[in-house]
Scaffold this active site. Structure first.
Site, mmCIF file in Angstrom:
data_model
loop_
_atom_site.group_PDB
_atom_site.id
_atom_site.type_symbol
_atom_site.label_atom_id
_atom_site.label_comp_id
_atom_site.label_asym_id
_atom_site.label_seq_id
_atom_site.Cartn_x
_atom_site.Cartn_y
_atom_site.Cartn_z
ATOM 1 N N GLY B 10 2.720 24.618 39.247
ATOM 2 C CA GLY B 10 3.724 24.149 40.190
ATOM 3 C C GLY B 10 4.914 25.094 40.244
ATOM 4 N N GLY B 12 7.876 24.712 41.995
ATOM 5 C CA GLY B 12 9.101 24.111 42.496
ATOM 6 C C GLY B 12 10.292 24.682 41.727
ATOM 7 C CG PHE B 13 14.341 23.519 42.565
ATOM 8 C CD1 PHE B 13 15.145 24.580 42.941
ATOM 9 C CD2 PHE B 13 14.100 22.517 43.484
ATOM 10 C CE1 PHE B 13 15.706 24.650 44.200
ATOM 11 C CE2 PHE B 13 14.650 22.570 44.759
ATOM 12 C CZ PHE B 13 15.449 23.640 45.123
ATOM 13 N N GLY B 14 11.571 23.716 38.899
ATOM 14 C CA GLY B 14 11.311 23.811 37.467
ATOM 15 C C GLY B 14 10.371 24.957 37.120
ATOM 16 C CD GLU B 169 21.497 15.369 52.051
ATOM 17 O OE1 GLU B 169 22.367 15.814 51.304
ATOM 18 O OE2 GLU B 169 20.295 15.633 51.917
ATOM 19 C CG ASP B 298 11.091 15.496 40.717
ATOM 20 O OD1 ASP B 298 12.147 15.798 40.130
ATOM 21 O OD2 ASP B 298 10.984 15.465 41.954
#
Lengths: 419, 419
Positions: B10, B12-14, B169, B298
């Site tokens: 993965g 993503g940010f992590g 948002e 997450d």
């Protein structure tokens, strides 16, 4: 008010030019298009090659025409034209008209082989460009993953069919991506080893240009490593490659830039279309027998000026769009229509970075100067101030960094939510 | 060289933070992701609301990591993790590892109603955002076309389910589009008459923020015309609208911003996941019983610091990614791992133009200043210099012109080529 109703079918270069010419005149205008956006097609290959984003070369039709209060825009599928009843039949019902400008253009033609389309997508719409971008980027990903040399070579072989401006521009862009953009991104493959082939059955590329410019474009393409095969007919296209009389080219990415077929609406008007499906129009752009029905752009066969049909390029469509609008206004005022005359400003095609060929009213030039001219013309004609600035910035950035910002593979496998 | 193999599942940010922390270290790193791009998810609602193009908030993972020669990137579907055999099973085969960082995140949860997804898409991927953009723009087109008042009202009613930052948002952006962007583009409807509803079962919106900021955000949303219904449970979602205990809201555009469910890979590790499907990790981010298996972001339930799980936000993921990388390097060198400690820099959410709420380590503020802070933080963290400049330009342009450049409806009906 009871103004005459003008329907414009299709909001490409021709339809949009007609709509703008009819803005704020004493007519009701209804613009019909199956897309919500007008597309700047000459830069579509830049989306396919991941240099630009779709929004940079397309704008909502209703936004472009927002200030013309007499113009209504409707997103709908045009199913049929009934010129005897003065009706356009759409998926949202029938619309009556007093005048119709038919500008639904052309699509790809696979020369009686529609089954080739799934393995060799063409380049007409945003969806087409995104599909080609997806296939091109996935091919590099597959080449990096596989351990089989034959699979890897097929993944790194890209075939462009068609040596017109679109094919030449697409091949040039592919060469640039492989040789510069991707070169540091992979660990197991060397993207610069990618083979890019440009095939055409005709004896030379860019047949609409002078021989000398064709030859210069050919040398430039060869200099950046493109294998150009002219006089090469495509006999078959499949998921594993392209068959020519000489060989089978193993490739998993084939791009179709070869044939155009006029919109099927042209053959429903009760007049015999030409071999390409185009409507032979009168000198004033009306259809024989229907003085209130105009056909313009890629769908029209206008042969009154040179004896052969005018080419399917945007300047022809735009000039015809404005001319049809003027003729309709003349008819409404009881005046006679005027024959159309095409003013040819010239043509140009770009080949990768810093090279292009241009023929401006007999003045032929190539190389960096032609490329600057190409850049300028395309920026000026690109719709919308904001788009121009952003596109210029993107181009400047990628020019100095060989960077292509839109290298996204989307629509691969939709993510599924959990219950 | 025979370096230890680290797989990062993965990007993503992590995962990306972990890969960067392991760049040029004495390990072989393999990054696996089903997408070819890293996505800046906090701005995804700007793609869904047609303000930004996908390429402005996403970049190819292999391009971001191109300088890290010890890092290989592969685009593949991760099917399974086998922690006893130290293998990751993908659609391209099994990959062995010495250390694994599992960072596959979360997806939408429909609270045991997966059938709602087709009528209420969520907002996790580029594909999701483009689908929401398509539905939103098509709704205005349908409203303009129809003659039936009920159909028109349903087309002009937009329901956002979920009052967290994403829902707030998204609702704010929808309000802006209807009231400003589209206002001159239509002839038969008034886009500013669109109804936008924000539903949440919780008693207040932005529950992760302080009460006072929640209340300010609520007032701001109401001031721009959003109907906020807190304490309102969604009982059913269908193609024609949303059922709540009080009423049936007729709407053809429902957006899901409510639930998160951890990636299914977390429940395959042989340890009991928490109720949200997350993996309860040790203080050093490893999984109990597997000292070479880290779970971050997450997908992780890290409760050692505050007693409750850390929130599913990007700063947690990034800090955990870097920490997992450091612990792996420590293990390789025979040192002990170190417990993770989250440094909370604060949180913010924006509400349309010029308003936001922010809580920076107890310093709470809102309004224009908070909005400027939001803008700054998001620009700084957006990946890539070029993207920052272009996004800033797009924002500046749309700020002064209320313009949204990416209002394209794509993937409606594929154009068919002629035979």
């Amino acid at each position: 008010m009871n103004y005459p109703k003008v329907i414009i079918a299709g909001a490409g270069f021709g339809g949009l030019a007609a709509a703008k010419a009819l803005a704020d005149k004493a007519v009701h205008v209804l613009v019909l298009d199956r897309a919500n956006h007008h597309l700047f097609q000459p830069l579509l290959y830049q989306v396919a090659s991941a240099a630009l984003s779709p929004a940079q070369i397309a704008q909502p039709i209703r936004h472009i025409l927002r200030r013309a209060r007499n113009v209504t825009v409707s997103m709908t599928d045009i199913l049929q034209v009934n010129p005897t009843r003065n009706q356009v039949i759409t998926s949202d019902g029938a619309f009556p008209y007093d005048y119709l400008i038919l500008a639904t253009g052309a699509t790809h033609s696979y020369f009686r082989h529609p089954e080739w389309e799934k393995d060799a997508p063409g380049l007409k719409s945003i969806e087409d460009a995104l599909e080609i971008r997806r296939r091109m980027l996935l091919a590099f990903e597959e080449a990096e993953k596989t351990d089989d040399p034959a699979t890897r070579q097929a993944a790194l072989t890209f075939v462009v069919v068609g040596g017109g401006p679109t094919g030449v521009e697409m091949a040039g862009a592919l060469g640039e991506i492989a040789r510069y953009t991707m070169v540091r991104d992979f660990r197991r493959i060397d993207p610069s080893q990618a083979r890019i082939l440009l095939l055409d059955a005709a004896p030379r590329i860019l047949p609409s240009f002078a021989d000398s410019l064709s030859a210069k474009a050919l040398r430039k393409l060869q200099a950046i490593g493109i294998e150009v095969r002219t006089g090469t007919k495509v006999e078959d296209v499949g998921g594993d490659g392209v068959k020519t009389p000489d060989e089978f080219i193993h490739s998993r990415t084939v791009i179709w830039a070869a044939g155009n077929a006029a919109s099927p609406l042209g053959s429903q008007l009760g007049v015999e279309p030409d071999r390409a499906g185009r409507v032979r129009v009168n000198p004033d752009l009306t259809v024989p027998g229907y003085p209130n029905l105009y056909v313009i752009g890629d769908l029209a066969n206008f042969s009154h000026q040179t004896g052969s049909p005018l080419p399917g390029v945007s300047p022809v469509a735009m000039q015809q769009g404005r001319h049809a609008a003027r003729n309709i206004l003349a008819q409404i005022q009881g005046r006679l229509t005027i024959p159309f005359h095409y003013f040819d400003k010239g043509s140009m095609a770009t080949i990768g970075r810093r090279a292009a060929v241009a023929d401006i009213r007999g003045l032929r030039f190539n190389g960096f100067l032609a490329w600057l001219a190409w850049l300028l013309v395309h920026l000026v004609f690109l719709i919308g101030f904001r788009n121009r600035v952003i596109v210029l910035l993107d181009w400047a950035w990628s020019y100095f960094n060989f960077y292509r910002g839109a290298r996204l593979i989307t629509n691969v496998a939709p993510r599924k939510a959990k219950p």
